[in-house]
Design a protein around this motif. Structure first.
Motif, PDB file in Angstrom:
ATOM      1  N   ASP A  49      45.283  47.060  40.220  1.00 16.31           N
ATOM      2  CA  ASP A  49      44.481  46.646  39.059  1.00 16.31           C
ATOM      3  C   ASP A  49      45.056  45.434  38.339  1.00 16.31           C
ATOM      4  O   ASP A  49      44.320  44.608  37.818  1.00 16.31           O
ATOM      5  CB  ASP A  49      44.305  47.809  38.081  1.00 16.31           C
ATOM      6  N   ASP A  50      46.374  45.307  38.363  1.00 13.97           N
ATOM      7  CA  ASP A  50      46.983  44.236  37.566  1.00 13.97           C
ATOM      8  C   ASP A  50      47.041  42.950  38.375  1.00 13.97           C
ATOM      9  O   ASP A  50      48.115  42.422  38.686  1.00 13.97           O
ATOM     10  CB  ASP A  50      48.390  44.676  37.137  1.00 13.97           C
ATOM     11  N   VAL A  51      45.871  42.464  38.745  1.00 14.51           N
ATOM     12  CA  VAL A  51      45.786  41.247  39.546  1.00 14.51           C
ATOM     13  C   VAL A  51      44.581  40.442  39.084  1.00 14.51           C
ATOM     14  O   VAL A  51      43.732  40.926  38.341  1.00 14.51           O
ATOM     15  CB  VAL A  51      45.607  41.569  41.052  1.00 14.51           C
ATOM     16  N   GLN A  52      44.515  39.241  39.541  1.00 11.79           N
ATOM     17  CA  GLN A  52      43.312  38.434  39.343  1.00 11.79           C
ATOM     18  C   GLN A  52      42.860  37.928  40.699  1.00 11.79           C
ATOM     19  O   GLN A  52      43.626  37.274  41.408  1.00 11.79           O
ATOM     20  CB  GLN A  52      43.595  37.230  38.454  1.00 11.79           C
ATOM     21  N   GLY A  53      41.646  38.244  41.053  1.00  8.65           N
ATOM     22  CA  GLY A  53      41.089  37.738  42.300  1.00  8.65           C
ATOM     23  C   GLY A  53      39.788  37.030  42.004  1.00  8.65           C
ATOM     24  O   GLY A  53      38.991  37.503  41.192  1.00  8.65           O
ATOM     25  N   ALA A  54      39.571  35.905  42.629  1.00  7.97           N
ATOM     26  CA  ALA A  54      38.325  35.177  42.387  1.00  7.97           C
ATOM     27  C   ALA A  54      37.948  34.388  43.626  1.00  7.97           C
ATOM     28  O   ALA A  54      38.821  33.890  44.340  1.00  7.97           O
ATOM     29  CB  ALA A  54      38.474  34.242  41.194  1.00  7.97           C
TER      30      ALA A  54
END
Lengths: 471, 392
Positions: free
Chosen positions: B317-322
């Protein structure tokens, strides 16, 4: 039902949906899937011969097609243990007072009769494998609108030919294994015909309730919206939770003629032992509009990708969806769009939320064919993960075969920002409330597309799902 | 010598509908002779330790005599359990085929703390009726720096396969820049298979330019395993004629606060077809990781076909994906402006192809690559290449 009354849902627990009724008086066929069972279903419905042939052919195809290997596991679904037909102890009625008490109570608890009185132009209610109630306002009927059980329409020579022309033509039995299953054992569902130029002021709603343990529900919805007509159709579904698998493999076929508009809204809240392997598809002619609003909250495993085929020039598709996957759920949802004519456009906006070990996957397919010059597509999906036990995947696919087109896609995955939580909690809001508030805000693009009463229901479902999400 | 075979390659880690026909590539490979000595050449900076097999196999990679081999084994052993088998972008079948076809092998060690100023150059020249394949293993030990240039070209006419299998270990705090250019004419097949492992604070930066070949398959996998490790990929491609381009990027982000950026820019002309699969896999435990992916595709003919499948798999959860993708024709405003400058619509479209060649030429690591880019540009665009280059 007004929004205020509906909001009382927030004060009660999951028993709103999770209650069972006795199966006394219901008739169950044997579990499993055999030609004899298929023949028995057909015989009970006194169908035309072509429909029996269609069922048997579909069964053959079912046995030939493989189980999908690209989505969530459905190993827990054993067709040998699924009862494909359960007849409730009543025939279809057109007034609630004639519906047996247990069944009527079920739908009253779900708010269906009240909703009908308050704002619906017609209601269909299916209980297990058969419709138990179907009614349409007289004023709507006078406009030439037909809203009936599909089997009832099939018995009418006026509609049989039309149903035969359209039935499982968009979703063919060889499309995938569970479309074939549907073709073999379908039962119940609605037929809607909106004549040219008729614009419906109020929605129609079908509600599907699966009460029988270990059973499947395979309703078929067929809607034809003629040239220049306008319809909002709402679909709801729920079931009590059992410790064995239940199956839903319905089919929805939508025909949107020239200049017509159809909005198809769904709040899916099956119980968490349900395998929801549903198929929905729309074909749209020139200047036609299909709008999907889809909320997926229930089911143990879900495969759901409403498909829009834009065959007419200047036709458009809008898909707005939200999926909330909690503990024990693996929901694989999204949409498919085929742009197959010039100047078509599609706009897809989805939200996904996962928590408590839930798995949520956004899956989409956009095909822009050689015929779709000067078309536009925009796909946006955002996923929110509420803890580190959950999972969220995004698997979009785009196939572009035309030159003068614009196809845009954007996606993001992340968690609730610490800054947002800090801000809300610094204003005296508890962590749980702040979290729910943020998730509701995240879901807002979907809820604002729903009629108020359903938006309230959806927000309450989110609230129920969020219980225990913190701490 | 290889036998005629068909292999499946470039399979996405998470597949989707089979009807989409994008989950993997099927490659028909003809029976081919082994390449001769001139097909593969390595230029290794003198300061580096390396071990090379010749066409006659004078030095066997498994001889175990060279410290390079030991270092590579150590690097493999340093990878977390379960990662001993290197993942490559094209997958096991293609890896095995390339490994069998590779008659020239190179293993290079960049010692700890060493910054190599000179570029390690790998040249592969396609040979008629042969498989011209190089197998290269690179180990950049902790805090070292290395630049690698790979050029796959077809200076003479013919048909066959040219390509490479490259494995890269980027040690703690090390940095490897890997630039590849493919300028094959339209009769060749190209197979390019990369697997990388990036340790704590390591950076693996790849620039891949695909300009030619009848069929070009690129597989790229990076195990971004270390804390604050990074993989950055910048891909440029040009589809022309009836060529097929097929990419598969698989980035496994395991490291805490690891980062990944995938960028692809392409132009598709004529009746070319391209598939780009890009998977960013944010694995449980990769707290604070950031993965980004973006593709821009310019379509300049109604017969082109583009498939884009940008995938994010997220188990943390503690991620950024784009990811984002933009696929379309020349912007009408841009087109209008160009027309006011006297260019026809066809010339405007050619201009974007010229720009792709120009970019490759201007970023070429030496004159021979630049010449190969210009040769291919002239073959693809004819007179328009020079005319538009000169701005006439």
């Amino acid at each position: 039902m007004c929004a205020k009354e509906r909001s009382q849902v927030a004060d009660i627990d999951r028993s709103l949906y999770d209650f069972t009724k006795s199966e006394e008086g219901s008739e169950r066929l044997d579990a499993g899937l055999t030609p004899e069972i298929v023949r028995e279903i057909s015989a009970r419905k006194n169908e035309p011969e072509w429909m029996l042939e269609h069922r048997l052919k579909s069964l053959e195809i079912y046995h030939q097609l493989p189980v999908p290997d690209w989505g969530p596991s459905i190993e827990g679904l054993d067709m040998d243990n699924i009862v494909t037909y359960v007849k409730p102890p009543t025939e279809q009625k057109s007034d609630w007072e004639s519906v047996p008490e247990d069944i009527k109570d079920t739908f009253e608890r779900l708010g269906i009769p009240e909703a009908e009185r308050a704002y619906l132009a017609g209601v269909g209610a299916q209980y297990d494998s058969e419709l138990v109630y179907h009614n349409i306002q007289e004023s709507v009927s006078e406009l030439g609108v037909v809203y009936s059980g599909i089997e009832e329409a099939l018995e009418d020579p006026k509609w049989e030919a039309i149903i035969r022309e359209h039935f499982m033509k968009l979703i063919t039995p060889d499309d995938h294994k569970f479309a074939a299953l549907h073709g073999a054992v379908w039962s119940g569902g609605s037929f809607v015909y909106v004549p040219a130029g008729v614009k419906m002021d109020f929605p129609l709603q079908s509600y599907f309730r699966l009460n029988a343990k270990g059973a499947g529900q395979f309703e078929h919805t067929l809607i034809i919206v003629e040239e220049g007509a306008d319809l909002h159709f709402i679909e709801g579904c729920s079931a009590p939770k059992y410790n064995v698998a239940n199956l839903h493999a319905g089919a929805v076929e939508l025909f949107v003629r020239k200049g017509a508009k159809l909005r198809y809204s769904t709040i899916e809240n099956w119980s968490k032992n349900m395998y929801n392997l549903n198929t929905k598809r729309a074909v749209v002619e020139d200047d036609g509009v299909i709008e999907w609003v889809s909320g997926s909250f229930g089911s143990h495993v879900g495969y759901l990708y409403p498909m829009s085929i834009l065959n007419g020039a200047h036709s458009t598709c809008e898909f707005t969806g939200i999926t909330f996957s909690g503990a024990g759920q693996n929901l694989d949802t999204g949409c498919k769009v085929v742009l197959n004519a010039p100047y078509t456009s599609a706009h897809v906006d989805t939200k996904g939320i996962s928590k408590g070990g839930g798995i949520q996957t956004f899956r989409s397919s956009v095909l822009v064919t050689e015929k779709a010059e000067y078309s536009n597509v925009a796909v946006a999906c955002a996923s929110l993960m509420l803890d580190d036990e959950s999972r969220s995947d995004t698997i979009p696919a785009m196939d572009v075969r035309a030159e003068h087109v614009n196809v845009g896609h954007e996606a993001s995955i992340g968690r609730i920002g610490d800054d947002m939580m800090f801000y809300l909690m610094s204003r005296g809001i508890s962590e749980a409330e702040a979290s729910t508030m943020i998730v509701n805000g995240f879901a807002d693009p979907v809820s604002k597309e729903l009629p108020l009463e359903y938006a309230v229901e959806m927000n309450n479902l989110i609230k129920l799902e969020m219980e225990g999400a913190i701490g | 010598m290889t036998t005629q075979t068909a292999i499946k390659a470039n399979r996405m880690p998470a597949i989707t509908w089979h009807k989409f026909k994008g989950n993997e590539a099927e490659i028909e490979l003809p029976a081919l002779a082994a390449h001769d000595a001139g097909a593969v050449a390595f230029t290794v900076p003198p300061a580096l330790m390396f071990m090379e097999t010749t066409i006659n196999g004078d030095v066997a990679l498994d001889a175990g005599t060279a410290p390079v081999k030991e270092a590579f084994d150590e690097a493999l052993a340093a990878a977390p359990e379960g990662l001993q088998q290197w993942e490559t972008g094209m997958g096991e079948a293609a890896d095995a085929w390339l490994d069998a076809a590779a008659k020239r092998r190179l293993a290079v060690l960049v010692p700890e703390g060493h910054t190599e100023e000179n570029t390690l150059v790998i040249r592969i020249q396609a040979q008629d009726g042969a498989a011209a394949v190089a197998a290269v293993d690179l180990v950049a030990q902790a805090h070292s720096r290395l630049k690698v240039a790979l050029h796959v070209d077809s200076p003479t006419a013919g048909s066959g396969v040219a390509g490479s299998r490259v494995r890269v270990f980027v040690g703690e705090g090390a940095r490897v820049e890997f630039a590849s250019v493919q300028t094959l004419d339209a009769t060749w097949q190209h197979l390019d298979n990369i697997g990388a492992y990036v340790a704590d604070s390591g950076r693996f930066i790849a620039e891949q330019t695909v300009l030619g070949a009848a069929e070009s398959y690129t597989g790229f996998a990076s195990n971004v395993a270390g804390r604050e490790a990074d993989t950055t990929v910048d891909t440029r491609y040009l589809g022309h004629g009836a060529n097929k381009i097929d990419f598969n990027y698989v980035i496994r982000q395991r490291g805490v606060q690891s980062t990944c950026t995938l960028t692809a820019n392409g132009v598709l002309m004529d009746s070319s077809a391209k598939v780009l699969r890009g998977t960013i896999d944010l694995i449980h435990g990769a707290k604070g990781a950031v993965g980004k992916e973006n593709e821009t595709v310019l379509l300049v003919n109604e017969d082109v076909r583009n498939k884009t499948i940008p995938v994010i798999l997220c188990d943390e959860d503690d991620v950024q994906g784009a990811h984002g993708a933009t696929i379309g024709h020349v912007n009408p405003e841009q087109l209008g402006y160009m027309k006011t400058r006297g260019l026809s619509a066809e010339q405007v479209e050619d201009l974007f192809a010229v720009a792709t060649f120009d970019y490759a030429a201007s970023h070429a690591f030496d004159a021979s690559v630049r010449a190969a880019v210009e040769r291919l540009g002239t073959r693809v665009l004819g007179d328009a290449y020079e005319l538009l280059q000169e701005g006439e």
